[in-house]
Design an enzyme around this catalytic site. Sequence first.
Site, PDB file in Angstrom:
ATOM      1  N   HIS A   1       1.292  -1.530  -0.078  1.00 12.01           N
ATOM      2  CA  HIS A   1       0.005  -0.289   0.094  1.00 12.01           C
ATOM      3  C   HIS A   1       1.494   1.196   0.127  1.00 12.01           C
ATOM      4  CE1 HIS A   1      -4.349  -1.761   0.531  1.00 12.01           C
ATOM      5  NE2 HIS A   1      -3.525  -2.841   1.234  1.00 12.01           N
TER       6      HIS A   1
ATOM      7  N   ASP B   1       3.901   9.242  -1.729  1.00  9.37           N
ATOM      8  CA  ASP B   1       2.543   8.875  -1.547  1.00  9.37           C
ATOM      9  C   ASP B   1       2.392   8.179  -2.038  1.00  9.37           C
ATOM     10  OD1 ASP B   1       0.913   8.558   0.541  1.00  9.37           O
ATOM     11  OD2 ASP B   1      -0.002  10.673   0.329  1.00  9.37           O
TER      12      ASP B   1
END
Length: 730
Positions: A163, A370
């Site tokens: 993730h 991110d």
Amino acid sequence: MRYIIISNRLPVTVTDKGGRLRVTRSGGGLATGLDSLQTSGERHWIGWAGLHVEEEKERERVRARLEKQRLHPVFLSPEQIREYYEGYSNSTLWPLCHYFFSYIACDKSYWKAYREVNELFCQEALKVIRTDDIVWVHDYQLMLLPGLLRERMPELNIGYFHHIPFPAYEMFRFLPERAEILRGLLGADLVAFHIHDYMRHFISALYRVLGLECRMDEVQLENRVARIEAFPMGINYDLYHEAPARPEAGAFAEKLKRIATSRKVILSVDRLDYSKGILLRLEAFAAFLQQNPEYWGKVTLLLIVVPSRDNVDMYADLKTRIDKAVGAINGAYTSVGWVPVHYFYRSFSFSDLAVMYHMADVALVTPLRDGMNLVAKEYLAAKRDRPGVLILSETAGAAVELSDALSVNPMDTLEIAAAIRTALAVPEEEQLASLQRMQRLLARRTVGRWAEEFIAELRRVRRRNEELGAKVLGKERLPDILDAYAKAEKRLLILDYDGTLVPFVKDPAQARPSPELRATLAGLAADPRNTVVICSGRDKDTLDAWLGDLDIGLSAEHGVFYREGEVWHGEIPEPTWTQEILDILEQITDKTPRSKIEIKKTALVWHYRRVDPWPAELRVDQLVKALMPPCARLGLQIMRGNKIIEIKSADFTKGTEVKRLLSKDPFDFILGMGDDVTDEDMFAALPESAVTIKVGQFSDAAGYSLPAQSRVPAFLEALRAAGEPHTGGV
């Protein structure tokens, strides 16, 4: 069908209030996404419950409460949380994956705890998992777990999703435990990331650390393949899109209007973390105010920072610096009735956050790095039909999909300041047009679809591995081949050399046959029922020097020359290439360190086995493109082999050599073994009754597979032994 989800945390938090357990549901993106997964099977979830329980009696009480919801807790001690979670996961892997090199802490106690906790998760999972379950492991805290599960349950269907960003090899190479981490991840059948950049970085690390190649997004392992793929995670679009219109949103909306009055609202929402670029964002906003005094009193920044790890010195220091930066801006620009930055160091309810998304004129989402960033997607969904502009960091995973956002370099504060000014000036009709395009995309690519596509791909990999597994030449299938060999009266054994009889080496000149291999070949050739032929792309002089003293047939340069007895046959043709082709090869070789040209009597070969994979891939594409016109004019074949490009006449292949051999005598047992693209011609030319074995990569043209070259000597020795009269086969 049962689905076993494994993550560091359960989708709930358990608290003990005076001996009474309270279970609170998490609102995180992962929990939401897996809740929306449309399946008819049971869903079980394994993870830490968020509290420390020492006594076994109390643990049983927590288990009993959670297992009613098919939740299975893993219990961690405070020391394990400190060393495994705060230590290796968040002080080693997190800064590594987010490119904060100076923040990486390498502590052997951290690594020891990380291994121990991954093993603990494995033990707890094995209490729940059945062989036919689908297992989905999540994120960087559990990168060893797929491998641990594979060791215990080899047939298990395992998926892993990463993730956060996966770093480029130049960062990843500094991790001392890099090989163990990669081997752990390859325990999964499907290893997935948010975007293709992370996927590409992972594939590069596999090659450079473990020497494994990825072909068509697959890495071949011992008895199976692992698929590498990208699945951008979405959000529950309808949930965010409808939230601002719900009755409970009204009261907070009125409060927000009093803060904003007639001003433009810029919204920034992040948890406290150095990867989010909050300080640079504040610096950019200060630059915007300094450069654009006409916006004083007309713009308000709502800065929401959600508390996270502020008991850690680095994070506590970051919060102090944010506090000071906000104070400096407000101190410099605040006037009667206007405060430039409204700063909230706390979390907000889902409903209140959705209202802020809906009312904000600009969302400022500028993380330094991110994995995806769902805030950007939530903002767009909650806007409904109200105009708004998204300013998005180009280094956020979401930037790949959200091309209508204003893209910025998160390190360039002046660029961000300029983007703020641009965003405030975009006409409403343009805002709505861009917004609607991105909303349509998000409405299709929801978090539910993300989960469904991952599971569907995981099932496909499982089916493919079952099909490939049926070809693997193991203990179940070997006896049939040995029995057929033992009963046969006239046998033909056609064997490739490099990559089949001997492993690949950096210098092809060093690939001499070992004494053991020579003894095996001599033993096979000594059986009068056998015709043994080495069919290779190598030149005849090399084959003669290495194997010419054995009573076997030799075929060189893909069948152009062949030796029967002690006599070589085949005429040396005039070179079919031109100086133009040779010049192209020399130019590419000059640009590619460690590559070299081999000039055979009938072919040109460009070798790039020792070349770094990235320039090798680039040069191969350049070379093939440059060679196509002259080779087409001359009727030459461009053939891609194992780390080689060969230019040769199309008149001779291993297939033509097979046809020549078959035309001579009838055989009641035929074996063909090879590892390369060139061996596909051999497999295609052999009759269906032949035993065809692809070494290394799986092949649709071959009936069997030996996943590793290291297994070939034992197989050939088993054949030799099966042919001896006293054995009677296996």
